[in-house]
Design a protein around this motif. Structure first.
Motif, PDB file in Angstrom:
ATOM      1  N   VAL A 236       0.864  -1.181   0.000  1.00 36.84           N
ATOM      2  CA  VAL A 236       0.000   0.000   0.000  1.00 36.84           C
ATOM      3  C   VAL A 236       0.903   1.235   0.000  1.00 36.84           C
ATOM      4  O   VAL A 236       2.059   1.152   0.411  1.00 36.84           O
ATOM      5  N   PRO A 237       0.377   2.371  -0.464  1.00 31.34           N
ATOM      6  CA  PRO A 237       1.212   3.571  -0.468  1.00 31.34           C
ATOM      7  C   PRO A 237       1.736   3.871   0.933  1.00 31.34           C
ATOM      8  O   PRO A 237       0.987   3.809   1.908  1.00 31.34           O
ATOM      9  N   ALA A 238       3.024   4.151   1.021  1.00 30.05           N
ATOM     10  CA  ALA A 238       3.636   4.401   2.324  1.00 30.05           C
ATOM     11  C   ALA A 238       4.425   5.701   2.266  1.00 30.05           C
ATOM     12  O   ALA A 238       4.893   6.110   1.211  1.00 30.05           O
ATOM     13  N   LYS A 239       4.529   6.346   3.419  1.00 24.78           N
ATOM     14  CA  LYS A 239       5.334   7.561   3.507  1.00 24.78           C
ATOM     15  C   LYS A 239       6.779   7.170   3.763  1.00 24.78           C
ATOM     16  O   LYS A 239       7.082   6.483   4.748  1.00 24.78           O
ATOM     17  N   ILE A 240       7.657   7.573   2.880  1.00 28.44           N
ATOM     18  CA  ILE A 240       9.079   7.267   3.020  1.00 28.44           C
ATOM     19  C   ILE A 240       9.811   8.575   3.349  1.00 28.44           C
ATOM     20  O   ILE A 240       9.600   9.592   2.683  1.00 28.44           O
TER      21      ILE A 240
END
Lengths: 231, 204
Positions: B73-77
């Motif tokens: 799933v989209p993740a904050k990096i």
């Protein structure tokens, strides 16, 4: 203000205090609010924090309900009480998140659940909806302090037995000056049972039994005293 | 009871609801900025635990970009850089523990070495599974300085499964979940190395 309600012409403040703190204690007298009780009393500090938050809600909900009691029709009183309590709890939740953030991280999950603390709705229905503002606030305060005391006592016992510490994390709640009361019992990691809810239930049982015994002793002594006085 | 008209009751309830709502609006305005500030501090604190401050000179919480993370799933990096050169990333990864999701954040440097791992949220058993918290035990620190160069993938397991990481007495599922998640995160970093360490990836 219609303080001359026929129900109670004279308000017995000492009885209100005794009721909340001991005789009719939320936990040990009414056996209410057991869900938050078991959920947060893993440590004494959490118990204290939850107790104080609940006390704030009890006092303010007592105040609000008593102040508004003339405007609340009997037919819709319960929804109105719930609304008032939910609003107050949400405000307390936001305030704690903003200003005692560390404690809020620990208790966060349980704060919204104060809404479902039946003791608060109970006091609104039984007491605040029929009594003047001052007495209702005092009743809320005493019920809250009684509840806090119960949470702290259970928290102390469970924390010592379950984790081998006492007042761990108290500095988060009371400020760094209170770091000194955080005690760690050396070479004892605790018995897991008491850290878990079943252990909380077991401990609660012992405490309830203890209060019974104490109450019996007290009434026995009272009887003996009155017997001596009349003899 | 008093038997008032339903309409009147509805009006009274509406008034109470409106007043309550306005109180909440006021409280939200009074606390909102404080809460946002506390959240940002929390984020900064957990980021600095997985990427030491001395390794970078940028503000991690501001150098963030989104991509499909290790969990699909989209993740904050979060990208750390020193003098403009990307040196490390912090990425979230989720493990499936004994009692649901375990939210983890891990820092990995450009050579693929784990800088630090922290558990942000979990619901594991108190006294057993909660030893994955840095505040309860040193266990989570065992990941630091580990890489696929120092440990072959087969060693990224708990000891019971033939790996090198300790399990806890009475709780194997929790540490196993964390080890798997960290391994998955590290594999993700290897697979997407170029994208993660691209210069200016975080400048959107």
């Amino acid at each position: 203000m219609t303080d001359d309600t026929p129900l109670k012409p004279v308000i017995d403040y000492r009885a209100i205090a005794r009721d909340g703190l001991w005789t009719n204690n939320v936990v040990f007298g009414q056996l209410l609010a057991l869900c938050p009780l078991l959920a947060v009393t893993g440590t004494a500090s959490n118990g204290l924090g939850m107790g104080l938050a609940t006390t704030v809600v009890l006092v303010t909900s007592g105040l609000s309900v008593a102040a508004l009691r003339m405007f609340i029709p009997a037919d819709v009183r319960i929804p109105v009480f719930v609304l008032v309590i939910a609003t107050l709890v949400t405000i307390v939740d936001m305030a704690m998140n903003a200003w005692v953030h560390e404690l809020h991280k620990v208790l966060g999950l349980f704060i919204p659940l104060i809404v479902t603390n039946c003791a608060i709705l109970g006091r609104a229905e039984i007491f605040a909806s029929k009594q003047p503002i001052g007495a209702s606030a005092l009743d809320g305060l005493m019920m809250g302090l009684g509840f806090t005391a119960a949470l702290v006592v259970l928290g102390v016992v469970r924390e010592i037995l379950g984790a081998g510490t006492l007042f761990a994390g108290a500095a988060l709640l009371l400020g760094n000056a209170f770091k000194v009361i955080e005690i760690n019992i050396p070479a004892f990691d605790g018995v897991l049972l008491f850290a878990l809810p079943p252990g909380g239930f077991v401990m609660l049982g012992f405490l309830l039994a203890g209060k019974r015994v104490l109450d019996e002793k007290l009434s026995e002594r009272k009887e003996r005293d009155t017997a001596l006085a009349t003899a | 009871m008093s038997g008032q008209s339903p309409l009147k009751l509805a009006v009274i309830l509406t008034v109470f609801t409106t007043v309550s709502a306005s109180f909440l609006v006021v409280a939200d305005m009074a606390t909102g900025s404080h809460i946002a500030l506390r959240r940002a501090e929390d984020l900064k604190a957990s980021l600095s635990q997985v990427i030491p401050d001395r390794l970078h000179d940028n503000d991690l919480s501001q150098n963030v970009f989104a991509m499909d993370g290790p969990d699909g799933v989209p993740a904050k990096i979060y990208q750390a850089s020193m003098a403009g050169e990307p040196v490390a990333v912090a990425l979230p990864v989720t493990g499936q523990g004994y009692a649901g999701a375990i939210d983890i954040i891990m820092g990995v440097d450009v050579s693929g070495t784990v800088l630090g791992v922290r558990v942000l949220a979990h619901a594991e058993t108190p006294g057993l599974g909660d030893k994955i918290e840095a505040g309860k035990s040193d266990w989570i620190l065992a990941f630091s300085q580990k890489s696929f160069a120092s440990l072959v993938p087969g060693q990224w397991r708990v000891k019971k499964d033939g790996g090198v990481f300790d399990q806890f007495s009475g709780a194997t599922i929790t540490p196993r979940a964390v080890v798997n998640a960290v391994k998955r995160g590290l594999e993700f970093v290897h697979a997407h190395h170029d994208a993660l360490f691209a210069k200016g990836a975080a400048h959107d």
